[in-house]
Scaffold this motif. Structure first.
Motif, mmCIF file in Angstrom:
data_model
loop_
_atom_site.group_PDB
_atom_site.id
_atom_site.type_symbol
_atom_site.label_atom_id
_atom_site.label_comp_id
_atom_site.label_asym_id
_atom_site.label_seq_id
_atom_site.Cartn_x
_atom_site.Cartn_y
_atom_site.Cartn_z
ATOM 1 N N LEU A 150 47.930 -89.780 36.793
ATOM 2 C CA LEU A 150 47.835 -90.776 37.866
ATOM 3 C C LEU A 150 47.028 -90.306 39.080
ATOM 4 C CD1 LEU A 150 48.651 -93.579 38.964
ATOM 5 C CD2 LEU A 150 50.762 -92.528 39.805
ATOM 6 N N PRO A 151 47.308 -89.104 39.637
ATOM 7 C CA PRO A 151 46.518 -88.699 40.813
ATOM 8 C C PRO A 151 45.030 -88.583 40.523
ATOM 9 C CG PRO A 151 48.251 -87.068 40.316
ATOM 10 C CD PRO A 151 48.344 -88.139 39.281
ATOM 11 N N VAL A 152 44.689 -88.156 39.292
ATOM 12 C CA VAL A 152 43.268 -88.034 38.926
ATOM 13 C C VAL A 152 42.640 -89.433 38.886
ATOM 14 C CG1 VAL A 152 41.665 -87.207 37.149
ATOM 15 C CG2 VAL A 152 43.865 -86.040 37.503
ATOM 16 N N TRP A 153 43.338 -90.356 38.223
ATOM 17 C CA TRP A 153 42.845 -91.737 38.154
ATOM 18 C C TRP A 153 42.644 -92.296 39.567
ATOM 19 C CZ3 TRP A 153 46.130 -94.850 34.034
ATOM 20 C CH2 TRP A 153 45.725 -94.477 32.752
ATOM 21 N N GLU A 154 43.664 -92.099 40.411
ATOM 22 C CA GLU A 154 43.588 -92.722 41.740
ATOM 23 C C GLU A 154 42.447 -92.120 42.555
ATOM 24 O OE1 GLU A 154 47.927 -94.650 42.450
ATOM 25 O OE2 GLU A 154 47.689 -92.629 43.241
ATOM 26 N N ALA A 155 42.233 -90.801 42.411
ATOM 27 C CA ALA A 155 41.140 -90.158 43.155
ATOM 28 C C ALA A 155 39.793 -90.693 42.664
ATOM 29 C CB ALA A 155 41.222 -88.640 42.987
ATOM 30 N N ARG A 156 39.650 -90.811 41.350
ATOM 31 C CA ARG A 156 38.369 -91.309 40.810
ATOM 32 C C ARG A 156 38.144 -92.777 41.191
ATOM 33 N NH1 ARG A 156 37.357 -89.563 34.716
ATOM 34 N NH2 ARG A 156 35.361 -90.508 35.211
ATOM 35 N N ASP A 157 39.209 -93.572 41.117
ATOM 36 C CA ASP A 157 39.086 -94.993 41.503
ATOM 37 C C ASP A 157 38.620 -95.112 42.955
ATOM 38 O OD1 ASP A 157 40.001 -95.856 39.026
ATOM 39 O OD2 ASP A 157 42.090 -96.104 39.690
ATOM 40 N N ALA A 158 39.243 -94.309 43.835
ATOM 41 C CA ALA A 158 38.926 -94.411 45.266
ATOM 42 C C ALA A 158 37.495 -93.955 45.523
ATOM 43 C CB ALA A 158 39.906 -93.558 46.074
ATOM 44 N N TYR A 159 37.076 -92.889 44.836
ATOM 45 C CA TYR A 159 35.708 -92.378 45.001
ATOM 46 C C TYR A 159 34.704 -93.447 44.544
ATOM 47 C CZ TYR A 159 31.480 -89.688 44.225
ATOM 48 O OH TYR A 159 30.185 -89.266 44.239
ATOM 49 N N GLU A 160 34.963 -94.017 43.377
ATOM 50 C CA GLU A 160 34.025 -95.006 42.836
ATOM 51 C C GLU A 160 33.968 -96.259 43.724
ATOM 52 O OE1 GLU A 160 34.811 -93.608 38.242
ATOM 53 O OE2 GLU A 160 35.597 -95.534 38.934
ATOM 54 N N ALA A 161 35.126 -96.683 44.196
ATOM 55 C CA ALA A 161 35.146 -97.894 45.033
ATOM 56 C C ALA A 161 34.339 -97.660 46.307
ATOM 57 C CB ALA A 161 36.586 -98.262 45.369
ATOM 58 N N ARG A 162 34.330 -96.421 46.791
ATOM 59 C CA ARG A 162 33.663 -96.135 48.065
ATOM 60 C C ARG A 162 32.172 -95.847 47.888
ATOM 61 N NH1 ARG A 162 35.608 -92.423 52.794
ATOM 62 N NH2 ARG A 162 34.113 -93.291 54.271
ATOM 63 N N PHE A 163 31.841 -95.071 46.843
ATOM 64 C CA PHE A 163 30.473 -94.545 46.772
ATOM 65 C C PHE A 163 29.631 -95.080 45.621
ATOM 66 C CE2 PHE A 163 32.996 -91.139 48.809
ATOM 67 C CZ PHE A 163 32.384 -91.177 50.056
ATOM 68 N N ARG A 164 30.187 -95.810 44.676
ATOM 69 C CA ARG A 164 29.367 -96.195 43.524
ATOM 70 C C ARG A 164 29.093 -97.700 43.458
ATOM 71 N NH1 ARG A 164 30.183 -92.341 38.769
ATOM 72 N NH2 ARG A 164 29.784 -90.382 39.801
#
Ligand SMILES: Cc1cc2nc3c(=O)[nH]c(=O)nc-3n(C[C@H](O)[C@H](O)[C@H](O)COP(=O)(O)OP(=O)(O)OC[C@H]3O[C@@H](n4cnc5c(N)ncnc54)[C@H](O)[C@@H]3O)c2cc1C
Length: 433
Positions: free
Chosen positions: A419-433
């Motif tokens: 879960l923490p890995v998913w949430e970190a990747r989701d947040a990164y993608e939502a912000r920068f991709r």
């Protein structure tokens, strides 16, 4: 405020009362025993009985006790966002992938047509299901996937970011797909309605009867509960993640994932008009999906996973309350008036399984978070298979032997660890991709 795992659910509070099915207290015979009265077991039993089989359905508690009565009620005629036609073909081969995509593409209509045919009172709304991207990249991937979904028969259209905003009122979402045959139901009311319909079709339904053993006998199987038993030619296990230790090979083949839900206070009229104005539920492409719908009584329903810490239900209330306040513009202070939890049976590739444990003993399991439309449709097919109306060579899913997932005895911690890995990747993608 109501809390707890089952009694705390909003659906329990607003669903029409279910029939209380009595326990099994005799030795009986049948053609088929179905173990587990969630959507899968209910649809399997109903369709097998409609096809002329003598069916017994046995449930530990009452119909809808498991994930089927506790979910968000999204009717989603589509597989998980990461599973496009190419991924399904890689996992199942062309023949079965094609069949699964066709079954999924018709699964919204399968659910809503069944509800209409059986006259089930479950607040059913077939007004589309929205899948926006959570990032620009995710939007592009969805747009590339749309033609293949259309080719597979899924009735969908494209909403650019502006059109998606008009449908959702949520400015952080990107463009995406609207699946026109999707929608929403009160899931517990749907399960209870299916149970009544199954009984009316001739299924003998027993509640409060955990199955404690399934043993081979002569040409068939003996299924025992504390106070009774059924001998039948065929047994189908539809226990999902609540299998316990009954059949260890089945338990070892799935990853149980605990999911939490909250329902807010009834929202003011202006919020109802602005947010999801067409009442179509929304679930974006995050690995840890952001999902939101209106309940029939004007509450927002949302949820997901939370860290495995003490007091998880209270943590879930706080997490999803705060997330709504952060993401949804102009909401009043949010209260979680209902909160509850349920368990999904996951698989590593997010695809369901039809497993042969032994000749005459089969299991359908692993519908992941796509269970309402998929379970109803698979159950219909399996019921017709049991009734001889669908041949072995026509089945959507390949019949496989159970295969344990790696570290199966502790697989339940996998979703919590990831879960923490998913949430970190989701947040990164939502912000920068
Ligand atoms: C919180 C949450 C939200 C979700 N949201 C959605 C959504 O919005 N849309 C969607 O499509 N899917 C959603 N899902 C997934 C969906 O709910 C499931 O995939 C689906 O309900 C599975 O149905 P089932 O019949 O296989 O299992 P279940 O509904 O879990 O039924 C299994 C039944 O078997 C019984 N059982 C187990 N062992 C025994 C035994 N030994 N003897 C007798 N009975 C037994 C259990 O008591 C249970 O009632 C969600 C799931 C959860 C938990």
């Amino acid at each position: 405020m109501q809390t707890g795992s089952q009694v705390g659910s909003l659906w329990e509070a607003i669903a029409p009362a279910g029939k209380q099915f009595a326990p099994l207290r005799a030795s009986i015979k049948a053609d088929v025993v179905v173990v587990g009265a969630g959507f899968l077991g209910l649809s399997t039993a109903l369709h097998a009985a409609e096809g002329g089989r003598d069916v017994v359905l046995i449930e530990t508690h009452q119909p809808g006790f498991g994930a089927s009565g506790r979910n968000t009620g999204f009717v989603v005629p589509s597989l998980k966002a990461s599973l496009g036609p190419a991924e399904v073909t890689r996992a199942l081969g062309e023949k079965h992938a094609d069949r699964l995509l066709r079954l999924v593409s018709g699964s919204g209509d399968t659910v809503f047509n069944l509800i209409r045919r059986l006259n089930i009172d479950c607040s059913a709304l077939q007004n589309g299901w929205l899948q926006p991207g959570h990032s620009r990249e995710a939007e592009d991937a969805l747009q590339k996937r749309l033609p293949r979904l259309l080719a597979a028969g899924i009735k969908a259209d494209w909403l650019d970011r502006k059109a998606m905003l008009a449908q959702t009122g949520l400015p952080f979402l990107h463009g995406g797909i609207r699946v026109l045959t999707g929608g929403s139901v009160n899931p517990l009311a749907y399960a209870r309605g299916l149970a009544r319909a199954a009984e009316a079709a001739g299924v003998r339904v027993f509640g409060d009867s955990p199955v404690i053993s399934v043993e081979k006998t002569g040409n068939g199987w003996r299924v025992r509960t504390a106070h009774g038993e059924v001998v039948a030619e065929r047994v189908v296990m539809t226990t999902n993640a609540l299998i316990g230790n009954l059949l260890p090979a089945l338990r070892a083949s799935i990853i149980p994932a605990r999911v939490f839900q909250i329902a807010t206070q009834v929202m003011p009229e202006d919020v109802r008009q602005r947010l999801l104005p067409a009442m179509a539920p929304v679930a974006d492409t995050r690995r840890h999906t952001f999902a939101l719908r209106w309940s029939p009584d004007g509450r927002l329903v949302t949820g997901g996973m939370v860290a495995p810490l003490p007091g998880r239900l209270a943590l879930a209330e706080k997490k999803f309350r705060k997330r709504l306040e952060r993401l949804v513009p102009g909401l009043p202070e949010v209260r979680a008036e209902y909160s509850w939890t349920g368990v999904i049976a996951g698989t590593l590739d997010f695809l369901p399984r039809l497993m042969r444990l032994e000749p005459g003993l089969d299991a359908v399991i692993g519908c992941n978070g796509r269970g309402i439309a998929l379970t109803t449709s698979l159950g219909r097919e399996v019921g017709m298979w049991l009734a001889g109306q669908v041949g072995d060579d026509q089945l959507t899913l390949p019949v496989t032997a159970p295969r344990p997932v790696p570290f199966s005895s502790i697989s339940g911690i996998m979703p919590d660890m990831i879960l923490p890995v998913w949430e970190a990747r989701d947040a990164y993608e939502a912000r920068f991709r």
